[in-house]
Motif scaffolding. Structure first.
Motif, PDB file in Angstrom:
ATOM      1  N   GLY A 135       0.783  -1.230   0.000  1.00 19.05           N
ATOM      2  CA  GLY A 135       0.000   0.000   0.000  1.00 19.05           C
ATOM      3  C   GLY A 135       0.814   1.278   0.000  1.00 19.05           C
ATOM      4  N   ARG A 136       1.944   1.259  -0.701  1.00 18.29           N
ATOM      5  CA  ARG A 136       2.771   2.469  -0.772  1.00 18.29           C
ATOM      6  C   ARG A 136       2.682   3.102  -2.164  1.00 18.29           C
ATOM      7  N   HIS A 137       3.098   4.361  -2.198  1.00 15.15           N
ATOM      8  CA  HIS A 137       3.198   5.064  -3.477  1.00 15.15           C
ATOM      9  C   HIS A 137       4.656   5.106  -3.896  1.00 15.15           C
ATOM     10  N   CYS A 138       4.914   4.783  -5.135  1.00 20.08           N
ATOM     11  CA  CYS A 138       6.280   4.845  -5.669  1.00 20.08           C
ATOM     12  C   CYS A 138       6.250   5.621  -6.972  1.00 20.08           C
ATOM     13  N   LYS A 139       7.387   6.240  -7.271  1.00 18.98           N
ATOM     14  CA  LYS A 139       7.609   6.736  -8.632  1.00 18.98           C
ATOM     15  C   LYS A 139       8.420   5.662  -9.324  1.00 18.98           C
ATOM     16  N   SER A 140       7.807   4.990 -10.269  1.00 13.77           N
ATOM     17  CA  SER A 140       8.401   3.796 -10.843  1.00 13.77           C
ATOM     18  C   SER A 140       8.791   4.037 -12.300  1.00 13.77           C
ATOM     19  N   LEU A 141       9.851   3.362 -12.680  1.00 11.23           N
ATOM     20  CA  LEU A 141      10.353   3.498 -14.055  1.00 11.23           C
ATOM     21  C   LEU A 141      10.824   2.133 -14.534  1.00 11.23           C
ATOM     22  N   VAL A 142      10.256   1.684 -15.635  1.00 10.53           N
ATOM     23  CA  VAL A 142      10.609   0.376 -16.202  1.00 10.53           C
ATOM     24  C   VAL A 142      11.485   0.596 -17.434  1.00 10.53           C
ATOM     25  N   ALA A 143      12.575  -0.137 -17.523  1.00  9.71           N
ATOM     26  CA  ALA A 143      13.468  -0.017 -18.675  1.00  9.71           C
ATOM     27  C   ALA A 143      14.105  -1.374 -18.964  1.00  9.71           C
TER      28      ALA A 143
ATOM     29  N   GLU B  69      17.224  -3.554 -19.492  1.00  9.28           N
ATOM     30  CA  GLU B  69      18.675  -3.586 -19.245  1.00  9.28           C
ATOM     31  C   GLU B  69      19.161  -4.902 -19.825  1.00  9.28           C
ATOM     32  N   GLY B  70      19.658  -4.853 -21.055  1.00 10.42           N
ATOM     33  CA  GLY B  70      19.973  -6.090 -21.760  1.00 10.42           C
ATOM     34  C   GLY B  70      18.691  -6.863 -21.973  1.00 10.42           C
ATOM     35  N   ASN B  71      18.676  -8.120 -21.555  1.00  9.99           N
ATOM     36  CA  ASN B  71      17.467  -8.942 -21.743  1.00  9.99           C
ATOM     37  C   ASN B  71      16.541  -8.877 -20.534  1.00  9.99           C
ATOM     38  N   LYS B  72      16.833  -7.995 -19.577  1.00  9.95           N
ATOM     39  CA  LYS B  72      15.990  -7.899 -18.377  1.00  9.95           C
ATOM     40  C   LYS B  72      15.129  -6.656 -18.402  1.00  9.95           C
ATOM     41  N   LEU B  73      13.855  -6.830 -18.053  1.00 12.25           N
ATOM     42  CA  LEU B  73      12.957  -5.703 -17.883  1.00 12.25           C
ATOM     43  C   LEU B  73      13.015  -5.317 -16.403  1.00 12.25           C
ATOM     44  N   VAL B  74      13.535  -4.122 -16.139  1.00 14.73           N
ATOM     45  CA  VAL B  74      13.841  -3.726 -14.758  1.00 14.73           C
ATOM     46  C   VAL B  74      12.979  -2.530 -14.363  1.00 14.73           C
ATOM     47  N   CYS B  75      12.378  -2.600 -13.190  1.00 14.96           N
ATOM     48  CA  CYS B  75      11.548  -1.502 -12.673  1.00 14.96           C
ATOM     49  C   CYS B  75      12.142  -0.975 -11.373  1.00 14.96           C
ATOM     50  N   ILE B  76      12.579   0.267 -11.404  1.00 17.64           N
ATOM     51  CA  ILE B  76      13.051   0.939 -10.191  1.00 17.64           C
ATOM     52  C   ILE B  76      11.842   1.598  -9.533  1.00 17.64           C
ATOM     53  N   GLN B  77      11.626   1.286  -8.247  1.00 21.24           N
ATOM     54  CA  GLN B  77      10.457   1.799  -7.531  1.00 21.24           C
ATOM     55  C   GLN B  77      10.920   2.783  -6.456  1.00 21.24           C
ATOM     56  N   LYS B  78      10.989   4.059  -6.839  1.00 24.66           N
ATOM     57  CA  LYS B  78      11.468   5.078  -5.898  1.00 24.66           C
ATOM     58  C   LYS B  78      10.369   5.422  -4.905  1.00 24.66           C
ATOM     59  N   GLY B  79      10.743   5.455  -3.635  1.00 22.72           N
ATOM     60  CA  GLY B  79       9.760   5.772  -2.598  1.00 22.72           C
ATOM     61  C   GLY B  79      10.404   5.629  -1.241  1.00 22.72           C
ATOM     62  N   GLU B  80       9.562   5.300  -0.278  1.00 28.21           N
ATOM     63  CA  GLU B  80      10.005   5.216   1.114  1.00 28.21           C
ATOM     64  C   GLU B  80      11.065   4.132   1.322  1.00 28.21           C
ATOM     65  N   LYS B  81      10.956   3.041   0.583  1.00 31.57           N
ATOM     66  CA  LYS B  81      11.842   1.892   0.788  1.00 31.57           C
ATOM     67  C   LYS B  81      13.089   1.990  -0.080  1.00 31.57           C
ATOM     68  N   LYS B  82      14.236   1.769   0.548  1.00 28.66           N
ATOM     69  CA  LYS B  82      15.515   1.823  -0.177  1.00 28.66           C
ATOM     70  C   LYS B  82      15.700   0.577  -1.039  1.00 28.66           C
ATOM     71  N   ASN B  83      16.416   0.774  -2.141  1.00 30.87           N
ATOM     72  CA  ASN B  83      16.819  -0.350  -2.995  1.00 30.87           C
ATOM     73  C   ASN B  83      15.637  -1.213  -3.423  1.00 30.87           C
TER      74      ASN B  83
END
Ligand code: 1AG
Length: 135
Positions: free
Chosen positions: A80-88, A90-104
């Motif tokens: 139940g958190r809000h994140c600013k997320s970005l999917v890109a 990276e080679g053959n991997k689809l990676v989503c960085i979820q920026k918010g309260e939680k690190k890493n």
């Protein structure tokens, strides 16, 4: 072009979901239920928009995004958190960085040996899930 992740996938293994859920602050009762679930992942692509559904008998979680375009993610029914997320890609991997309260906090999806792989990261915890294709 990376191989398509689209399709319907059923969970065959799930390692350290417990550690990932603890890192997210999920309570004991919900964790006990969540650990017993077999998730189904449905990944669809319509134009440049992806829709990812995680389905289970307890809760479902659906979100959609465009690659390389930041979006507001609300993890309704999960932590139940809000994140600013970005999917890109990276080679053959689809990676989503979820920026918010939680690190890493991020996840990565890729195909290996005809299976769909997912790593879920939060703080120092990694949950590793593998899915086999149904459709
Ligand atoms: C995610 O995957 C998480 C998808 O963002 C769900 C996977 C594991 C559960 C995660 C956190 C646990 C939080 C609360 C437990 C409550 C309910 C569990 C219900 C699980 C089914 C929805 C990224 C991904 C890319 O969507 O495929």
């Amino acid at each position: 072009m990376p191989v398509s992740l689209c399709g319907t996938w059923d969970m065959v293994s799930n390692v350290n979901l417990e550690g990932y859920m603890i890192a997210l602050g999920i309570g004991l009762y919900t964790r006990k239920i969540a650990l017993k679930l077999k998730h189904r992942k449905v990944i669809e692509q319509v134009g440049d928009q992806y829709v990812v559904k995680t389905l289970s008998t307890f809760r479902n979680y659906t979100f959609s995004f465009r690659v390389n375009e930041e979006f507001e993610e609300f993890t309704k029914g999960l932590d139940g958190r809000h994140c600013k997320s970005l999917v890109a890609w990276e080679g053959n991997k689809l990676v989503c960085i979820q920026k918010g309260e939680k690190k890493n906090r991020f996840w990565a999806h890729w195909i290996e040996d005809d299976k769909l792989h997912l790593e879920l990261h939060c703080e120092d915890q990694v949950c590793k899930q593998v899915f086999k294709r149904v459709i």
